[in-house]
Design an enzyme around this catalytic site. Structure first.
Site, short mmCIF file in Angstrom:
data_model
loop_
_atom_site.label_atom_id
_atom_site.label_comp_id
_atom_site.label_asym_id
_atom_site.label_seq_id
_atom_site.Cartn_x
_atom_site.Cartn_y
_atom_site.Cartn_z
N LEU A 18 3.97 114.69 16.09
CA LEU A 18 2.54 114.89 15.84
C LEU A 18 1.71 113.86 16.60
O LEU A 18 0.62 114.15 17.07
CB LEU A 18 2.25 114.78 14.34
CG LEU A 18 2.96 115.79 13.43
CD1 LEU A 18 2.57 115.54 11.98
CD2 LEU A 18 2.63 117.22 13.83
N GLY A 19 2.22 112.64 16.65
CA GLY A 19 1.48 111.57 17.31
C GLY A 19 2.32 110.32 17.40
O GLY A 19 3.42 110.24 16.85
N TYR A 23 3.95 101.28 16.43
CA TYR A 23 5.32 100.93 16.03
C TYR A 23 6.23 102.14 15.83
O TYR A 23 7.29 102.01 15.24
CB TYR A 23 5.29 100.11 14.74
CG TYR A 23 4.50 98.84 14.87
CD1 TYR A 23 4.94 97.80 15.69
CD2 TYR A 23 3.29 98.68 14.20
CE1 TYR A 23 4.21 96.64 15.82
CE2 TYR A 23 2.56 97.51 14.33
CZ TYR A 23 3.02 96.50 15.14
OH TYR A 23 2.29 95.36 15.27
N GLY A 24 5.84 103.29 16.29
CA GLY A 24 6.72 104.43 16.10
C GLY A 24 6.00 105.74 16.31
O GLY A 24 4.98 105.81 16.99
N GLU A 25 6.51 106.77 15.68
CA GLU A 25 5.97 108.11 15.88
C GLU A 25 5.79 108.81 14.54
O GLU A 25 6.34 108.39 13.52
CB GLU A 25 6.91 108.92 16.77
CG GLU A 25 8.31 109.05 16.19
CD GLU A 25 9.34 109.48 17.22
OE1 GLU A 25 9.09 109.29 18.43
OE2 GLU A 25 10.39 110.00 16.81
N VAL A 26 5.02 109.90 14.57
CA VAL A 26 4.75 110.67 13.36
C VAL A 26 5.33 112.07 13.55
O VAL A 26 5.05 112.73 14.55
CB VAL A 26 3.24 110.75 13.08
CG1 VAL A 26 2.99 111.55 11.80
CG2 VAL A 26 2.64 109.36 12.97
N LYS A 41 5.56 109.02 9.09
CA LYS A 41 5.49 108.00 10.12
C LYS A 41 6.81 107.24 10.12
O LYS A 41 7.22 106.66 9.11
CB LYS A 41 4.33 107.04 9.85
CG LYS A 41 4.18 105.94 10.91
CD LYS A 41 3.08 104.96 10.54
CE LYS A 41 1.71 105.57 10.69
NZ LYS A 41 0.62 104.55 10.54
N ASP A 133 -10.94 99.82 13.38
CA ASP A 133 -10.50 100.57 14.56
C ASP A 133 -10.92 102.04 14.43
O ASP A 133 -10.13 102.95 14.65
CB ASP A 133 -8.99 100.45 14.74
CG ASP A 133 -8.54 100.84 16.15
OD1 ASP A 133 -9.38 100.81 17.07
OD2 ASP A 133 -7.35 101.18 16.33
#
Length: 462
Positions: A18-19, A23-26, A41, A133
């Site tokens: 997904l994104g 620090y990683g991916e979803v 996540k 952010d």
């Protein structure tokens, strides 16, 4: 093929990403019986040594929140080398997907999303939390068109037991940073409001006003000196919208509009009509930039908004690929992947990981993919699609790589010389090739400009 792993009893973990975060991916989890979806996540502590401390703070803050305009936090599972954080799934994807580069979006849609953003930010500030952010990449849209604030990796508590403190950490994304953040210390609430103002400008004009709020930046200098009316993006805004932007983006924090004042501004209170302002997202088709709402406020907009000039940034110098790249391309179209996804021993019985399965992407389960405007179809075989993509990227002098899973990673820089990376996955679906682009790092609006250029080139080569 869209591989899945049976995850947490009856939950399937889709390998479609997904994104990506710092620090990683979803990834997406889908319940096999109810079709319920949640986002997962995945944080790799072995790969990112400083992830543990930052994730602890992010989870601590996110777990405190419960609001309709904030992505829901459901829980976490920790392992020695990896961690899984379970979050609400937003099927509409990131806000930047709905912003047409150099054009923006219709005012009714922007107004609705501004209300959602401000509702979420007001809730955070009342809880004593600053996001720090706020940008289109961190604003997600659910299936019903509701905007939700996500990614609390830079969030912090600025008020505790009624006592407010100034912040001194310079963090966030440069084009969205308030000028006082670069000087520090600064008050949390006006800094977040400034970021909301930049998002407002991006939604209505499809571009960012400056790269950073420094004395050396010419665009920001002109804004400070009131020498901006003939400059883009300000020339695209009507008088009411420009007045709104001028007051949200006041350089002096104490003179900046507060949240209470923002919601009372004429632009926020204007009735744009009864039309549904959020159009359904058609993944494979671009938005219609000619669609406009006819209203007093909208008619103030300059003609440049209706006849935009799309300026595309230059790609980075081509750095070449490994000698085995051609062989890798050939191997990918000839072999069927048999990836084995393995998780460590579960802590509880509801964390059971079963066996690896695969599921083909079809029209029936297409909604399992997050909605994106940065995808299109090619009417050809996979091998031909790969060849057309690689030929175009070489011709445009992009730096790109292809991994064993078939993901193409494109690296370049945007117009502000900031790093930009995006990934492409090719999937066979209903006899065609779904070409799916997603942002990996950098500005979403700049990413979409590159997508438009690449898509145009590929379709012309058909």
């Amino acid at each position: 093929m869209e591989p899945t792993t049976t995850f947490v009893e009856d939950w399937l973990c889709y390998e479609h990403i997904l994104g990506e975060g710092a620090y990683g991916e979803v990834r997406l989890l889908v319940h096999k019986r109810t079709d319920e979806k949640i986002a997962c996540k995945i944080i790799d502590h072995a790969k990112y040594k400083d992830a543990k401390t930052n994730i602890e703070r992010e989870v601590m803050i996110h777990s405190m929140l419960s609001h309709e305009n904030i992505i829901k936090y459901y829980g976490r599972r920790q392992e020695p080398k990896k961690e899984y954080v379970f979050l609400e799934y937003a099927a509409g994807g990131e806000l930047f997907q709905m912003i047409e580069p150099d054009i923006g979006m219709p005012s009714p849609t922007a107004q609705l999303f501004m209300k959602h953003i401000l509702n979420g930010v007001d809730y955070l500030h009342k809880k004593g939390i600053a996001h720090r952010d706020i940008k289109p990449e961190n604003l997600l849209i659910n299936a019903e068109g509701v905007l939700k604030i996500s990614d609390f990796g830079l969030a912090t508590i600025f008020r505790l037991k009624g006592k407010e403190r100034k912040l001194d950490k310079r963090c966030g994304t440069k084009p969205y940073l308030a000028p006082e953040v670069l000087k520090k210390p600064y008050f949390a609430k006006p800094a977040d409001i400034w970021s909301c103002g930049i998002v407002f400008v991006a939604m209505l004009t499809g571009e960012l006003p400056w790269a950073e709020t420094t004395d050396s930046n010419e665009e920001f200098r002109k804004w400070r000196e009131d020498d901006y009316l003939s400059e883009s993006p300000w020339s695209k805004l009507g008088n009411t919208a420009l007045s709104f932007a001028r007051q949200i983006l006041h350089e002096i924090p104490e003179k900046r509009l507060t949240l209470e004042q923002i919601v009372k501004h004429p632009w926020m209170r204007f009735n744009f009509g009864e039309e549904d302002p959020v159009d359904p997202i058609d993944d494979a088709q671009p938005t219609n930039p000619a669609k406009r709402w006819n209203s007093t406020v909208e008619s103030e907009t300059k003609l440049t908004r209706d006849t935009p000039t799309v300026t595309l940034s230059q790609p980075a110098m081509f750095l070449g690929r490994t000698p085995c790249m051609d062989q890798l391309v050939n191997d990918l179209v000839k072999t069927t992947r048999q990836d084995q996804v393995c998780f460590s021993q579960p802590v509880r019985n509801d964390d059971v990981i079963l066996q690896f399965t695969q599921s083909r992407v079809t029209r029936e389960n297409f909604d399992h993919l997050v909605k994106r405007m940065t995808r299109f179809y090619m009417d050809c075989k996979l091998e031909k699609a790969l060849e057309r993509l690689r030929s175009l990227l070489d011709g445009m002098h992009y730096n790109w790589t292809l991994d064993a899973a078939g993901t193409v990673t494109i690296s370049t820089v945007d117009r502000q010389k900031n790093q930009l990376a995006f990934k492409v996955n090719l999937m066979e679906m209903d006899g065609r090739i779904l070409t799916d682009f997603r942002l990996s790092k950098g500005c979403g609006l700049e990413f979409k400009k590159h997508f438009i250029k690449i898509k145009s080139g590929i379709l012309k080569s058909a």
